[in-house]
Design a protein around this motif. Structure first.
Motif, short mmCIF file in Angstrom:
data_model
loop_
_atom_site.label_atom_id
_atom_site.label_comp_id
_atom_site.label_asym_id
_atom_site.label_seq_id
_atom_site.Cartn_x
_atom_site.Cartn_y
_atom_site.Cartn_z
N THR A 120 0.47 -0.99 0.16
CA THR A 120 0.04 0.49 0.20
C THR A 120 1.09 1.16 -0.01
O THR A 120 0.67 2.27 -0.79
CB THR A 120 -0.54 0.02 0.87
OG1 THR A 120 -1.62 -0.96 1.57
CG2 THR A 120 -1.78 0.99 1.51
N ALA A 121 1.60 1.59 0.71
CA ALA A 121 2.84 2.80 1.47
C ALA A 121 3.50 2.18 -0.45
O ALA A 121 4.02 4.21 -0.79
CB ALA A 121 3.56 2.60 2.27
N LEU A 124 1.61 4.02 -3.51
CA LEU A 124 1.03 5.17 -2.86
C LEU A 124 2.07 6.15 -3.29
O LEU A 124 2.42 7.46 -3.98
CB LEU A 124 0.46 6.10 -1.42
CG LEU A 124 -0.21 4.81 -0.98
CD1 LEU A 124 -0.86 5.19 0.79
CD2 LEU A 124 -1.69 5.91 -1.71
N LYS A 125 3.28 5.33 -3.02
CA LYS A 125 4.74 6.61 -3.58
C LYS A 125 4.60 5.96 -5.35
O LYS A 125 5.15 7.50 -5.84
CB LYS A 125 5.58 5.55 -2.56
CG LYS A 125 7.40 6.43 -3.22
CD LYS A 125 8.82 5.42 -2.20
CE LYS A 125 9.44 6.18 -2.34
NZ LYS A 125 10.78 5.68 -1.75
N PHE A 131 2.27 9.53 1.11
CA PHE A 131 2.17 7.91 2.00
C PHE A 131 3.33 8.16 3.22
O PHE A 131 3.76 9.47 3.52
CB PHE A 131 3.25 7.70 0.39
CG PHE A 131 4.61 7.97 0.49
CD1 PHE A 131 5.50 6.87 1.73
CD2 PHE A 131 4.81 9.04 -0.19
CE1 PHE A 131 7.11 7.49 0.97
CE2 PHE A 131 6.20 8.79 -0.53
CZ PHE A 131 7.39 8.63 -0.11
N GLN A 183 5.87 2.10 10.32
CA GLN A 183 5.41 2.62 9.70
C GLN A 183 5.71 4.67 9.93
O GLN A 183 5.39 4.28 11.69
CB GLN A 183 4.10 2.59 9.41
CG GLN A 183 3.52 3.68 8.40
CD GLN A 183 1.82 3.07 7.89
OE1 GLN A 183 1.53 3.18 8.25
NE2 GLN A 183 1.69 2.36 6.88
#
Length: 315
Positions: A120-121, A124-125, A131, A183
């Protein structure tokens, strides 16, 4: 030829999401027969689904063949899988149809990205969307700046989420949790938001933004808000995922704007509340698969509030 009425099976219907979907579909005029199954009957689903029965867990070797038999016997048109283990299994095996019944769930990229918090991260990046800095715990020997969030890379719910404020706690959590991620802790006194996002096969995108407060691992209180920056971010996420179906996006509003920290590629625990706010993503998903016009969305719920309550059932 589109049938006037359809038969729908909701699997994993015993949890809060499955029960909420049952309440929605009991009121939906396209439903002929509604069926629900779960691996346990020790829940309230049997009071919501008139046609309730026990099913098999997805790890059972007869899981698919059992569903194929049910589809044929009950003439099931569509299956809505609700439980996360089932959705993960169906996604991994690339299954979108069982017998003659089509599955109603989010599209493949959304499932793949959403069920892995590191992916997911990274997604986004890669797509130049805001992110949170995210790494696997195995790649970190020490943390430069506390606090950080530590949580399971593939787990769900808040039970595996910890706010870590010192190195001793970090080292302790790191042991035996090789699947954890570390995170960035998203500061922001403007709050946390849970957002429903729906995108049709023709590209219609709809969203609803709820500023929430948690009650355990669930949204206990929420208010529908309007925020153009968040709305635009949700639209970008849907487009970049090439989403078809419904997902739930969780984010925080920080000093640098809204930042997504989780994408849940399924109907949300707030699905019933959202339905009452006219965000009827369960109905829209069925209409989209049937190939009939998507019902209108009256965005008139800004300022309305939700409160998580409970029903009691006895027999």
């Amino acid at each position: 030829m589109i049938k006037e009425k359809i038969n729908v099976l909701v699997t994993g219907c015993g949890g809060d999401i499955g029960q909420s979907i049952g309440k929605i579909l009991n009121e939906y005029n396209l439903i002929n027969n509604l069926y629900g199954c779960d691996i346990s009957d020790k829940n309230a689903a049997k009071f919501i689904y008139t046609n309730f029965f026990l099913g098999l867990p997805c790890k059972d070797s007869n899981y698919i063949s059992n569903l194929e038999k049910i589809v044929e016997e009950k003439n099931i048109d569509f299956i809505i899988p609700v439980s996360e283990p089932e959705l993960r299994f169906l996604s991994k095996e690339n299954i979108n149809k069982i017998g003659n019944s089509e599955l109603i769930m989010a599209s493949s990229v959304a499932l793949e990205v959403g069920f892995d918090k590191l992916k997911t991260a990274d997604f986004l990046k890669k797509e130049n969307l805001p992110f949170p800095i995210t790494q696997t715990v195995a790649n970190i020997d020490s943390v430069e700046k506390f606090p950080v969030i530590m949580k399971s890379r593939t787990g769900s719910g808040s039970s595996t989420v910890s706010i870590v404020r010192d190195n001793d706690t970090f080292i302790a959590l790191k042991k035996g949790n090789s699947d954890f991620i570390v995170q960035e802790f998203l500061e922001g006194d403007k709050g946390e938001f849970t957002c429903g996002v729906f995108r049709s096969r023709s590209g219609i995108i709809r969203s609803i933004i709820l500023k929430r407060e948690l009650m355990g691992s669930f949204t206990g209180y929420g208010e529908v808000i309007e925020n153009q920056e968040i709305s635009q971010l949700l639209q970008n996420v849907a487009e970049k995922l090439n989403l078809i179906g419904s997902i739930n996006v969780q984010l925080r509003l920080t000093s640098k704007g809204p930042v997504v920290f989780e994408i849940n590629p399924r109907f949300s625990s707030t699905v019933r509340f959202r339905h009452l706010f006219d965000f009827k993503d369960v109905e829209w998903s069925i209409e989209d698969v049937l190939g009939i016009p998507i019902s209108d969305y009256r965005e008139s719920s800004v300022g309305k509030k939700l409160y998580k309550g409970f029903n009691e059932y006895i027999e």
